[in-house]
Design an enzyme around this catalytic site. Structure first.
Site, short mmCIF file in Angstrom:
data_model
loop_
_atom_site.label_atom_id
_atom_site.label_comp_id
_atom_site.label_asym_id
_atom_site.label_seq_id
_atom_site.Cartn_x
_atom_site.Cartn_y
_atom_site.Cartn_z
N LYS A 1 14.73 -25.03 9.32
CA LYS A 1 15.95 -24.96 10.13
C LYS A 1 16.78 -26.22 9.90
O LYS A 1 16.26 -27.33 9.88
CB LYS A 1 15.59 -24.81 11.61
CG LYS A 1 14.99 -23.44 11.94
CD LYS A 1 14.74 -23.27 13.42
CE LYS A 1 13.97 -22.00 13.72
NZ LYS A 1 14.76 -20.77 13.70
N GLU B 1 12.49 -17.95 24.24
CA GLU B 1 12.98 -16.73 23.60
C GLU B 1 13.31 -15.69 24.67
O GLU B 1 12.62 -15.63 25.70
CB GLU B 1 11.92 -16.13 22.68
CG GLU B 1 11.54 -17.04 21.54
CD GLU B 1 10.61 -16.31 20.56
OE1 GLU B 1 11.14 -15.78 19.58
OE2 GLU B 1 9.41 -16.27 20.81
N LYS C 1 8.16 -15.98 25.96
CA LYS C 1 8.96 -14.79 25.62
C LYS C 1 9.56 -14.26 26.91
O LYS C 1 9.02 -14.47 28.00
CB LYS C 1 8.07 -13.73 24.99
CG LYS C 1 7.45 -14.19 23.67
CD LYS C 1 7.72 -13.20 22.56
CE LYS C 1 7.12 -13.65 21.25
NZ LYS C 1 8.10 -13.87 20.20
N HIS D 1 5.04 -24.18 15.31
CA HIS D 1 6.43 -24.62 15.44
C HIS D 1 6.57 -25.83 16.38
O HIS D 1 7.21 -26.83 16.05
CB HIS D 1 7.32 -23.49 15.93
CG HIS D 1 7.24 -22.25 15.10
ND1 HIS D 1 7.06 -22.27 13.74
CD2 HIS D 1 7.33 -20.93 15.43
CE1 HIS D 1 7.05 -21.03 13.27
NE2 HIS D 1 7.20 -20.19 14.28
N LYS E 1 2.74 -18.13 8.10
CA LYS E 1 1.94 -18.53 9.24
C LYS E 1 1.47 -17.29 10.01
O LYS E 1 2.11 -16.25 9.85
CB LYS E 1 2.72 -19.47 10.16
CG LYS E 1 3.88 -18.76 10.89
CD LYS E 1 4.13 -19.30 12.25
CE LYS E 1 3.37 -18.58 13.31
NZ LYS E 1 4.14 -17.72 14.22
N ARG F 1 0.81 -1.21 0.00
CA ARG F 1 0.00 0.00 0.00
C ARG F 1 0.85 1.27 0.00
O ARG F 1 0.53 2.24 -0.66
CB ARG F 1 -0.86 -0.05 1.28
CG ARG F 1 -1.95 0.95 1.43
CD ARG F 1 -2.78 0.58 2.66
NE ARG F 1 -1.97 0.07 3.78
CZ ARG F 1 -1.34 0.83 4.67
NH1 ARG F 1 -1.41 2.13 4.61
NH2 ARG F 1 -0.64 0.28 5.65
N ASP G 1 0.97 -18.54 18.50
CA ASP G 1 2.19 -18.05 17.84
C ASP G 1 3.26 -19.14 17.71
O ASP G 1 3.96 -19.19 16.71
CB ASP G 1 2.75 -16.86 18.65
CG ASP G 1 3.86 -16.14 17.92
OD1 ASP G 1 3.67 -15.81 16.74
OD2 ASP G 1 4.93 -15.91 18.53
C1 BG6 Z 1 7.65 -16.61 14.70
C2 BG6 Z 1 6.84 -15.99 15.80
O1 BG6 Z 1 6.88 -17.53 13.97
O2 BG6 Z 1 8.77 -17.29 15.26
C3 BG6 Z 1 7.69 -15.05 16.64
O3 BG6 Z 1 5.75 -15.29 15.24
C4 BG6 Z 1 8.93 -15.76 17.13
O4 BG6 Z 1 6.96 -14.53 17.72
C5 BG6 Z 1 9.64 -16.44 15.97
O5 BG6 Z 1 9.78 -14.81 17.74
C6 BG6 Z 1 10.79 -17.29 16.45
O6 BG6 Z 1 11.54 -17.71 15.36
P1 BG6 Z 1 13.07 -18.10 15.52
O7 BG6 Z 1 13.45 -18.61 14.17
O8 BG6 Z 1 13.78 -16.86 15.92
O9 BG6 Z 1 13.10 -19.14 16.58
#
Ligand code: BG6
Length: 528
Positions: free
Chosen positions: A203, A237, A361, A261, A169, A64, A256
């Protein structure tokens, strides 16, 4: 082809036949957004730097905000400078960036899509991209159906070459919206054109789980309920929600990370060996095991799932603010930033083995790992615990007659990141005249063994999509099974008042209830 490159990744050999992607246009929706800048463009740049990109390619940003080609190239240069795993080289950047273009349009404006079509056809004629198109929807799920419909209306769903679409995603925000998104997607695209991304599958250390499990003979006999006591999957994280407060507050840790994942890590760890290492076969087996996850009932969700939200604290010596004061987060938010739960898989291989999943987090350390803990031997034979230092180890005890050494269970740990590797923990005799034992580790580290940095997940996945290899993308039946397990948890959590948030300090390993929860099963979280 591979031989002429500067290095050959031994893990890549044998997994697929090396092919160069055909000339193609890559169209990024959400081109000025976070994902494009942080991940997609740096990944494309690094593919180009290592000569994996097609001989001719166009990267077309579609968004946009007004930008000229020159402006978007400058913006992306800054992004690559900041986020690329390899330092930018001016000459490489210059030749790469000549392939970047921009089309400005509202996402609901058909005229913009028709303009895009005109541009793509012109590129095909003038630059030789042969009608091959890869659309990348780097936008929130609620915008996806409209973009897909517009692509259909503008007749961008087919072309002379291939047309593929990657969807970032999350795929939907619960089961119902995922079903709907999928139906709307299928009105325009065939399943074979659709690539649903879960970047954890890209990965390197996740791909190596396939190799580790299925290229080695020693594991299969013990990879089951008879020998495995429990499995812990941790995605920890240190970051908070950064600039994504609005998205995250609407999403939370379960949507998330766990829905995608963590469940994909679980699937790769627990799937049956496929008859062939091919996209259908691998995804059949993943879907099968995901469907075998036992749904959680109301009581279990109420009493045996853990929700946490961080308050202010410190990470690496730096003070950080609490979740509720992050930009664009509701100051009374009930969104969890930490989740822990137990998954059971109802099939013959895994019946009765608990899989503990946790993510959060603002935890003390960034680490993703899958830890397989094996059962203890039936009896400890080795001597008296002569030194208090070694007399008892945390975890389950096996005491032999006469107070023999307590044993710690064997564990096999897949370190997915940041220090990729695999380690096996086993008991060992401490040198000396006593029969004292303690656990030691046998370690395989990518860094020391292969001496090279692994490519970023997005590099691998973009290349696979260009090559038309969907194996590391999630098929719809997998996504549906994942939402099928997660949605009742989301719904039940809505009915039950959330815990008193915040309930963990930033820089700690989540709320105290997470420890109590696993302790009730006689286990403890691994110390990371
Ligand atoms: C994303 C999430 O899919 O994966 C994020 O939306 C997260 O919140 C991220 O931080 C983590 O990815 P990676 O590759 O840094 O482990």
């Amino acid at each position: 082809m591979l031989e002429s490159r500067t290095f050959v990744n031994p893990l890549r050999e044998g997994m697929r036949v090396a092919r160069a992607p055909e000339p193609a246009s890559i169209i990024i929706f959400g081109a000025t957004g976070d994902l494009a800048r942080r991940k997609l463009v740096p990944a494309l740049y690094n593919l180009s730097r290592e000569n994996y990109m097609p001989s001719v390619f166009n990267i077309i940003g579609f968004a946009r905000r007004p930008r000229t080609d020159v402006e978007i190239r400058d913006e992306y240069k800054k992004a690559v400078n900041e986020f690329s795993r390899e330092k930018i080289q001016d000459a490489t950047w210059d030749s790469f960036s000549r392939n970047i273009f921009y089309v400005q349009s509202n996402l609901d404006d058909l005229a913009g899509y028709k303009r895009l079509k005109g541009e793509l056809e012109r590129f095909d004629r003038e630059r030789g991209t042969a009608g091959n198109r890869l659309f990348y929807l780097a936008v929130p799920p609620e915008l996806m159906p409209e973009i897909v419909e517009m692509l259909g209306k503008a007749e961008l769903d087919t072309s002379e070459g291939y047309t593929r679409i990657i969807l970032e995603k999350p795929f939907g925000r619960d089961l119902a919206s995922a079903v709907e998104l999928n139906q709307r997607l299928h009105r325009v695209f065939d399943e074979a054109q659709i690539y649903r991304i879960d970047h954890y599958l890209g990965k390197e250390a996740v791909q190596n789980i396939f190799v580790f499990r299925f290229a080695n003979g020693i594991l299969e006999p013990i990879w089951n309920r008879t020998y495995i006591s429990n499995v812990q999957i941790t995605v920890a994280e240190t970051v908070g929600v950064e600039e994504r407060g609005e998205y995250y507050d609407n999403s939370g840790a379960l949507r998330d990370i766990i829905q995608n994942h963590a469940l994909q890590l679980l699937a790769v760890t627990t799937m049956e060996p496929p008859p062939v290492f091919g996209p259908d076969e691998v995804r059949n087996e993943k879907a099968q095991v995901l469907r075998a996850i036992r749904p959680l009932g109301y009581n279990e969700i109420a009493n045996a799932t853990v929700r946490g939200q961080y308050g202010a604290g410190a990470i690496g010596g730096l003070s950080v603010s609490g979740y509720r004061t992050e930009p664009e987060v509701n100051p009374e938010s009930a969104t969890p930033t930490f989740v822990a739960l137990r998954v059971l898989i109802d099939n013959w291989r895994w019946a009765g083995v608990p899989f503990y999943l946790r993510t959060g987090k603002r935890l003390p350390k960034r680490t993703t790992e899958i830890a397989i803990e094996f059962k203890l031997p039936p009896l400890s034979l080795f001597g008296r615990a002569s030194s208090p230092e070694y007399a008892a180890f945390p975890g389950d005890d096996v005491r032999g007659r006469n107070g023999a050494n307590a044993l710690e269970p064997n564990s096999l740990v897949f370190n997915i990141q940041p220090d990729e590797g695999i380690s096996l923990k086993f008991e060992s005799k401490i040198p000396g005249q006593d029969n004292r034992i303690r656990p030691v580790n046998m370690d395989f580290r990518y860094n020391s063994t292969f001496g090279q940095a692994a490519p970023e997940a997005y590099e691998r996945l973009l290349l696979d999509a260009l090559l038309g290899d969907p194996m590391l993308f999630t098929r719809y039946d997998e996504v549906e099974a994942q939402w099928g397990f997660i949605t009742p948890i989301l719904e039940t959590w809505q009915q039950i008042p959330p815990p008193a948030f915040p309930n963990y300090e930033a820089g700690t390993w989540g709320p105290a209830v997470a420890d109590e929860f696993i302790k009730r099963d006689g286990h403890t979280w691994r110390r990371l």
